[in-house]
Design an enzyme around this catalytic site. Structure first.
Site, PDB file in Angstrom:
ATOM      1  N   ASP A 113      -3.459 -40.806 -68.813  1.00 50.12           N
ATOM      2  CA  ASP A 113      -2.896 -39.557 -69.296  1.00 50.12           C
ATOM      3  C   ASP A 113      -2.930 -39.633 -70.827  1.00 50.12           C
ATOM      4  O   ASP A 113      -3.105 -40.708 -71.397  1.00 50.12           O
ATOM      5  CB  ASP A 113      -1.451 -39.451 -68.775  1.00 50.12           C
TER       6      ASP A 113
ATOM      7  N   ASP B 262      -0.844 -37.110 -73.348  1.00 55.18           N
ATOM      8  CA  ASP B 262       0.396 -36.742 -74.042  1.00 55.18           C
ATOM      9  C   ASP B 262       1.586 -37.545 -73.539  1.00 55.18           C
ATOM     10  O   ASP B 262       1.923 -37.477 -72.370  1.00 55.18           O
ATOM     11  CB  ASP B 262       0.642 -35.248 -73.871  1.00 55.18           C
TER      12      ASP B 262
HETATM   13  C1  XBP Z   1       0.851 -32.633 -71.373  1.00 52.06           C
HETATM   14  C2  XBP Z   1       0.868 -31.166 -71.250  1.00 52.06           C
HETATM   15  C3  XBP Z   1       0.080 -30.363 -72.244  1.00 52.06           C
HETATM   16  C4  XBP Z   1       0.679 -30.510 -73.647  1.00 52.06           C
HETATM   17  C5  XBP Z   1       0.281 -29.359 -74.521  1.00 52.06           C
HETATM   18  O1  XBP Z   1      -0.363 -33.026 -70.825  1.00 52.06           O
HETATM   19  O2  XBP Z   1       1.483 -30.649 -70.330  1.00 52.06           O
HETATM   20  O3  XBP Z   1       0.175 -29.032 -71.833  1.00 52.06           O
HETATM   21  O4  XBP Z   1       2.087 -30.491 -73.543  1.00 52.06           O
HETATM   22  O5  XBP Z   1      -1.123 -29.266 -74.577  1.00 52.06           O
HETATM   23  P1  XBP Z   1      -0.574 -34.551 -70.242  1.00 52.06           P
HETATM   24  P2  XBP Z   1      -1.830 -27.851 -74.400  1.00 52.06           P
HETATM   25  O6  XBP Z   1       0.768 -35.207 -70.157  1.00 52.06           O
HETATM   26  O7  XBP Z   1      -1.225 -34.356 -68.900  1.00 52.06           O
HETATM   27  O8  XBP Z   1      -1.484 -35.212 -71.242  1.00 52.06           O
HETATM   28  O9  XBP Z   1      -1.058 -26.881 -75.248  1.00 52.06           O
HETATM   29  O10 XBP Z   1      -3.247 -28.070 -74.888  1.00 52.06           O
HETATM   30  O11 XBP Z   1      -1.732 -27.567 -72.917  1.00 52.06           O
END
Ligand code: XBP
Length: 255
Positions: free
Chosen positions: A10, A12
């Site tokens: 993952d 974020d």
């Molecule tokens: C985390 C998310 C993403 C980010 C924002 O993704 O839910 O939506 O918060 O990015 P992960 P965007 O944990 O799967 O990496 O605004 O580009 O969606």
């Protein structure tokens, strides 16, 4: 016994504290540019993080807190307005990454390099936008790091975002590997559910936003991947005498 062949990360909250250091400030900057008085506090953002996807998150916010929103006249629909806000937000996120404001979490660079040295394949499975992944990797590991990952499964490439299994299934399909030969790394309950539904054993590295969430289905829950000079803290699961997460521990968990 299942042989470890790939790690699927993952982004974020796992590779970097992007929600705190990148996304939340970028959302607020985009709202300000649009003349909106929406300013997501760290606390409110933590609540909104229940919704995966920045566009989906903004829509949930409008439905929850802005029922009387009047669209600017240049937008024919809320979807159009949200897409416009999201494009601006993504540019601010890219600027933050380029300015070095989004460092990798402990142990991430070390583990990625060890995996490459030992022939363990790498992939990404994330809800965020591909442009954000590119910006983060280029500015923390260098442009060549994009090639370290056989597949960067991201954002709208799949119809359903986490906790649906789609994004991890997309990554597995491109790796051409069964889940038992892979290990997933996540930081949220949504991400854990997505990985587990894909059949993947999952390592959780918690952060401020997610440490209270339910990780009972995880193979291991740790504070972070750790470094030799800064050992991780084990929250649940077995690590033997390991003081930081390495390929040897990954192989034990995968077996
Ligand atoms: C985390 C998310 C993403 C980010 C924002 O993704 O839910 O939506 O918060 O990015 P992960 P965007 O944990 O799967 O990496 O605004 O580009 O969606």
């Amino acid at each position: 016994m299942a042989e470890l062949k790939a790690l699927i990360f993952d982004v974020d909250g796992t590779l970097a504290e992007t929600e705190r250091d990148g996304h939340r400030p970028a959302f607020n900057q985009a709202f300000a540019d649009a003349g909106l008085d929406w300013n997501w506090s760290a606390e409110r953002y933590g609540e909104l993080l229940e919704v995966s996807g920045g566009k989906e998150r903004m829509r949930a916010f409008v439905q929850q807190s802005q029922p009387d929103l009047v669209l600017p006249e240049e937008f024919a629909s809320l979807d159009e307005f949200i897409k416009s806000l999201h494009a601006v937000k993504t540019r601010y996120y890219e600027q933050a990454a380029a300015a070095g404001k989004i460092p990798l979490r402990p142990g991430v660079k070390r583990l990625l390099n060890e995996a490459r040295e030992k022939g363990v394949r790498l992939a990404i499975a994330t809800t965020t936008t591909p442009a954000n992944v590119k910006a983060l990797l280029e500015n923390t590991l260098g442009a060549e790091s994009l090639d370290w990952f056989e597949v960067i499964a991201a954002g709208d490439m799949v119809p359903q975002k986490k906790p649906a299994p789609d994004i991890f299934e997309y990554a597995l399909a491109h790796l051409k590997l069964p889940p038992e030969n892979c290990l997933a790394f996540e930081d949220t309950n949504n991400g854990l559910l997505s990985a587990v539904q894909s059949g993947l054993k999952t390592v959780i590295t918690v952060n401020d936003y997610t440490q209270q969430q339910d990780f009972s289905q995880a193979a291991l829950v740790i504070s972070d991947l750790g470094e030799p000079s800064a050992p991780f803290k084990v929250i649940s699961g077995q690590v033997g005498d390991a003081r930081y997460f390495d390929i040897a521990l990954a192989r034990k968990i995968c077996a």
